[in-house]
Each structure stands twice: as structure tokens, then as C-alpha cells.
Scaffold this active site. Structure first.
Site, PDB file in Angstrom:
ATOM      1  N   GLU A 198       0.759  -1.135   0.122  1.00  0.00           N
ATOM      2  CA  GLU A 198       0.086  -0.293  -0.471  1.00  0.00           C
ATOM      3  C   GLU A 198       1.168   1.690   0.327  1.00  0.00           C
ATOM      4  O   GLU A 198       0.605   2.215   1.145  1.00  0.00           O
ATOM      5  CB  GLU A 198      -1.000  -0.039   1.052  1.00  0.00           C
ATOM      6  CG  GLU A 198      -1.530  -1.337   1.339  1.00  0.00           C
ATOM      7  CD  GLU A 198      -3.161  -1.076   2.723  1.00  0.00           C
ATOM      8  OE1 GLU A 198      -3.603  -1.396   2.790  1.00  0.00           O
ATOM      9  OE2 GLU A 198      -1.992  -0.960   4.097  1.00  0.00           O
TER      10      GLU A 198
HETATM   11  C1  TNX Z   1      -4.042  -4.038   4.835  1.00  0.00           C
HETATM   12  S1  TNX Z   1      -2.317  -5.942   4.946  1.00  0.00           S
HETATM   13  C2  TNX Z   1      -2.594  -3.325   5.243  1.00  0.00           C
HETATM   14  C3  TNX Z   1      -2.887  -3.406   6.508  1.00  0.00           C
HETATM   15  C4  TNX Z   1      -4.316  -3.160   7.308  1.00  0.00           C
HETATM   16  C5  TNX Z   1      -4.995  -4.379   7.024  1.00  0.00           C
HETATM   17  C6  TNX Z   1      -6.035  -4.709   7.868  1.00  0.00           C
HETATM   18  C7  TNX Z   1      -1.390  -5.297   4.646  1.00  0.00           C
HETATM   19  C8  TNX Z   1      -0.295  -5.542   4.275  1.00  0.00           C
HETATM   20  N1  TNX Z   1      -1.867  -4.363   4.612  1.00  0.00           N
HETATM   21  O1  TNX Z   1      -2.524  -1.901   6.949  1.00  0.00           O
HETATM   22  O2  TNX Z   1      -4.037  -2.647   8.919  1.00  0.00           O
HETATM   23  O3  TNX Z   1      -5.176  -4.075   5.439  1.00  0.00           O
HETATM   24  O4  TNX Z   1      -7.076  -5.643   7.414  1.00  0.00           O
END
Ligand code: TNX
Length: 501
Positions: free
Chosen positions: A311
Site C-alpha cells: 500500500e
Molecule cells: C491492509 S495487509 C494492510 C494493513 C491493514 C490491514 C487491515 C497489509 C499488507 N496492509 O495496513 O492494517 O489491511 O486489515
């Protein structure tokens, strides 16, 4: 309550034979063999009512629990270093394993076999009835080597005592990897000696503001060392994560030099993602990565360092690749193997790099990127959000958790095949399974455990048991048989309506 005739074993072993012998009474066992400390055996068996004596201690009427290394242990033909055989009765218990980890697995299996009337009735009352173990022979070895849990100690701070409890839980279900998500927008949870401001300025913040009064909010070097030793004694490896190049507000808050204008960002106590970043062309970035990853590599006993990569929508693709490739190069220069989230498949990967698949919303183009990474030698750990995200609500209206990947009931966590879970990736590039628990909505150990239990055992079986041995109805009955031990250990769990408790 365990249904009659059900052996409440989770994960289900490779082979289980019943012997034609009565159950063995195990009010006390005497441990012989040096490869598992008697104190560790006691830690596992005493909560289920078995007194554990060291080899030379007093107490005449104890049953021998003999633990020995033996390369011939385990199912015929199994070559996993974790393979073991557990034989109960007629008069003693024998565990044989190729390596010490297998002996510990055998003791964990033995614990699940202990039947103690007072426990199973769900009461704390001691009835006087001795615990017994059915006369069985178990030959066992795992399907996958990487069986893990990813645990976010940033969004809400969970300290060493909670992490140790999670190690115990993970170990009970024969997991080998505890991945700690140690840095994010809301806080920085690991002391980095060369960069003290990280924890001085960002150690005490979390979702909603500050960590509770009286808590430090991060692991010191010493606490981290002790935690790794605690986990290693239980054959669990800690994998630390520094999340890059997004999820970095705690870093840019501590070191303003990491931003283009040199100004530190504000502390962040919300739960949005995707707004923070590092910059490849800011001069302070590379020295920062060298300091942080270098210190962390030196502090870490295990072979892996997780460099995040998820992300980072604000970072252009070429710049993203440059930062992720630099981070992985530094990790390798320190003799460690990089682990990263699935997005890092877009950057160059070296053979052996471990990529963690998490977001199941992928298109054909993303699958093709995964396929190329697998061809280049990347290995994949399956953590699909719709199965393995233990911070998802069990069902609509559940008081805790998120919903972006849907609802994850126990059966969802159980009924899937890791071999086919990662789009574009052949089965032989999948090295295992990891659950993930993010803590935006979780603040206490009981809340945390109520999300892990009973779903983590479902994932543990997905990672351990052979595909053809998987059976939801049988699993649900065996899972119900775990609850007495959870109660005895004080582990909170969600009484899912899918399980015949
Ligand atoms: C996605 S999983 C994210 C996290 C959040 C999560 C909540 C991932 C690699 N990144 O930053 O906490 O979703 O479910």
C-alpha cells in the site's frame, strides 16, 4: 466438549493408529532425554493436570515420557526436519523425532490427547479423577515449512508479555514463524540504536493517541533479544518487519530529514492507510535504510527481515522499485533473506525472496507479475485476506474487526487450499501459510485472542495437514475439543456458531 471417540488433534496428523490397550493414566510423567527441557514439558502439560518430574526427581509412580532423537521417526518417507512419532502405552510414552522441534511437536500432540474429566466438564473443580491419554501411535510431518502468524503491534501496542502469550498459542498449533509488524504510521515499536529518535518520538503513539500510561510502547534491544530467545526455545522464529516505503509516518515524524522539505510530519493516530511515504531521491533516505535495516539485522537471530512494501499508492512505480530493491539489497548484505508483501513482486526479486500474498483483489496483470516473480525464484506465503486475515469480523455486526476482505468465519479460515491460493503462482512456489492480525480495533489481550481463536488453529491445519486429510466436519468436532485447554490457560475465544462446542 469433546464428542466420544473424537481425538481432538489440531492440526490433524499424517497417520493416527489406535492401539488395543486401555488409556494410560498420566497423573505424573517423568521426562527422560535431554532435547526438550523438562521445564518446557511442564509448561505444556501441567495446565492439563499432568505433573512433570525431571529425570532424577522423586516420585515413584510416574509414567516415563521418553524423548529421543531418531532419524527414522515420522511417517514413512517423510523428510521434513519436523517429523516425529508419538507412541502412547501400554506403560509409557515415547516420542521420537529427527530434530528437537519434532520432540516438542510430539509433546504438544500429547497435550491435546490428555483427557481430564474436570477440564472437559468445563469446571475448575478438581474431581480427583486422574488424567488419561488414549493408547495411540501418531506419525506426523507438516505439509509446509512456513506456518506463521503476522501480528501488528503498532496500531495498538501489545508488549512483551502479550507477544509471549501469542508465541505460546502459535506454538501450541505447531506454527514456526511469528512475524511482528513493528513500524507503521501510528508508531515505531523497536529500538534502533543508531536512530534513537524513532522510538523517542514515535514509540509512545498508537491509534487514538498515546499508548496507555505506564507503558513504553516499544521493545528495547534487550526486550527484543529476550523475546527472540523465548520464541526460539519454543522453536518459533521471530521475523521483524520495517514497513517501506509507505506506512512510514512514524519515521518521517521522528526524522524530518526524510521528507523533501525537511519538515517532520505530524504524529498520526487515525486508521487510514496510503498517505505516508519515503522518497528515493531524498539524500537522507538511503543512510536511514542502511542504519535501520543494519541494526535490525544485527539484532535479529532468525534468517529473515520483512521490508513491507504494501500500500504505497503515492510512490511512482520506478521509485517504488528502487526503494524496495535497495531495502532488499541491504538485507542481503547483512546475510538475511528479505520477506515482503505481494506488491514487491513488481520490483526485481532474487531467488529465495519470500513474498506474502495478502490482497485477494488481484487482476490478471497482477497474477502475471506474481508468475514472473515465482519464475525468478521468489517463494510465496499465502495469507489471503478472505481466509487468513484474523482481524476481519467473523460475521456482520461482530463487535471487533474490519470488513474490507469480507467476513471470515471459522470455516472460511479452514476450507481453502494454499497450493492454489496465489493467482498465477504454481503450487511448488508456495512455501506456506500465515495468518495476519491487524490491531486497528483490538486493544486488549482478550480481544486479540478472541480473533485468533478459533481461527488460527484452522489456518494451522491448512498449513500442516495433507490436502486429502482436510475435512471441515471432522475439524469442527476436533476444534470443539480444544476449548477446555483454552479455558484452563485463560485464552479468550469466540464461540463461533459453526463449531459444536
Ligand atoms: C491492509 S495487509 C494492510 C494493513 C491493514 C490491514 C487491515 C497489509 C499488507 N496492509 O495496513 O492494517 O489491511 O486489515
Amino acid at each position: 466438549m469433546t464428542a466420544p471417540g473424537v481425538l481432538p488433534l489440531v492440526p490433524w496428523p499424517t497417520a493416527v493408529e489406535r492401539r488395543d490397550a486401555p488409556p494410560l493414566a498420566v497423573a505424573a510423567v517423568r521426562v527422560t532425554g535431554d532435547d526438550v527441557p523438562a521445564a518446557l514439558v511442564a509448561e505444556l502439560l501441567e495446565p492439563v493436570g499432568v505433573t512433570v518430574l525431571a529425570a532424577t526427581g522423586a516420585g515413584a509412580d510416574a509414567v516415563t515420557l521418553d524423548l529421543r532423537l531418531d532419524p527414522a521417526a515420522g511417517p514413512a518417507g517423510a523428510d521434513s526436519p519436523e517429523r516425529y512419532t508419538l507412541a502412547v502405552g501400554p506403560e509409557r510414552v515415547e516420542a521420537r523425532a529427527a530434530e528437537p522441534v519434532g520432540l516438542l511437536h510430539a509433546v504438544r500432540t500429547l497435550r491435546q490427547l490428555v483427557t481430564r474429566p474436570a477440564l472437559d466438564a468445563g469446571t475448575a473443580a478438581v474431581t480427583g479423577a486422574a488424567p488419561t491419554v488414549p493408547a495411540v501411535v501418531v506419525h506426523d510431518a507438516p505439509r509446509y515449512a512456513w506456518r506463521g502468524l503476522s501480528f501488528d503491534v503498532v496500531r495498538h501496542w501489545f508488549g512483551p508479555a502479550d507477544v509471549r502469550a501469542v508465541v505460546d498459542l502459535a506454538g501450541a498449533y505447531k506454527l514456526r514463524v511469528l512475524h511482528l509488524h513493528l513500524t507503521d504510521d501510528q508508531g515505531w515499536r523497536i529500538e534502533i540504536p543508531s536512530r534513537p529518535a524513532l522510538t523517542e518520538r514515535s514509540g509512545g503513539t498508537q491509534v487514538g493517541g498515546a499508548v496507555p500510561a505506564g507503558q513504553r510502547g516499544y521493545l528495547t534491544v534487550e526486550e527484543y533479544r529476550d523475546l527472540q530467545a523465548y520464541a526460539a526455545a519454543r522453536h518459533v522464529t521471530i521475523v521483524p518487519e520495517v514497513d517501506l516505503p509507505g506506512h512510514t509516518n512514524a519515521a518521517t515524524h521522528a526524522y524530518g530529514e526524510l521528507t523533501p522539505d525537511g519538515a517532520p510530519t505530524d504524529a498520526y493516530g487515525g486508521t487510514e492507510v496510503g498517505f505516508s511515504r519515503l522518497w528515493a531521491d531524498v539524500p537522507a533516505t538511503e543512510p536511514f535504510l542502511r542504519d535501520v535495516l543494519g541494526d535490525l539485522a544485527r539484532m535479529t537471530d532468525g534468517p529473515w527481515l520483512h521490508v513491507g512494501g504494501d500500500e504505497a499508492p503515492k510512490v511512482e512505480p520506478a521509485e517504488y522499485a528502487a526503494i524496495m530493491e535497495l531495502a532488499q539489497r541491504i538485507v542481503r548484505e547483512h546475510g538475511k533473506t528479505p520477506v515482503a508483501w505481494q506488491e514487491a513482486a513488481r520490483a526485481a526479486v532474487e531467488p529465495g525472496t519470500v513474498l506474502q500474498f495478502w490482497d485477494p483483489h488481484v487482476d490478471d496483470a497482477a497474477a502475471a507479475v506474481f508468475a514472473r516473480a515465482a519464475e525468478a525464484g521468489a517463494r510465496f506465503v499465502a495469507s489471503p485476506g478472505s481466509r487468513a486475515y484474523l482481524d476481519m469480523k467473523y460475521a456482520p455486526g461482530h463487535p471487533l474487526g474490519l470488513e474490507w476482505a469480507g467476513h471470515v468465519e471459522v470455516r472460511d479460515a479452514y476450507d481453502w487450499d494454499p497450493a492454489t491460493a496465489v493467482p498465477g503462482v504454481p503450487a511448488d512456489a508456495v512455501v506456506g501459510v500465515a495468518g495476519a492480525v491487524w490491531t486497528e480495533t483490538l486493544t486488549t489481550r482478550d480481544e486479540l485472542f478472541s480473533m485468533l481463536l478459533p481461527r488460527l488453529p484452522a489456518l494451522a491445519e491448512a498449513g500442516w495437514s495433507a490436502a486429502e486429510a482436510r475435512d471441515w466436519e471432522a475439524f469442527a468436532a476436533r476444534l470443539a475439543g480444544q476449548a477446555p485447554v483454552w479455558r484452563a490457560l485463560g485464552w479468550a475465544f469466540h464461540p463461533s456458531p459453526q463449531v459444536p462446542w
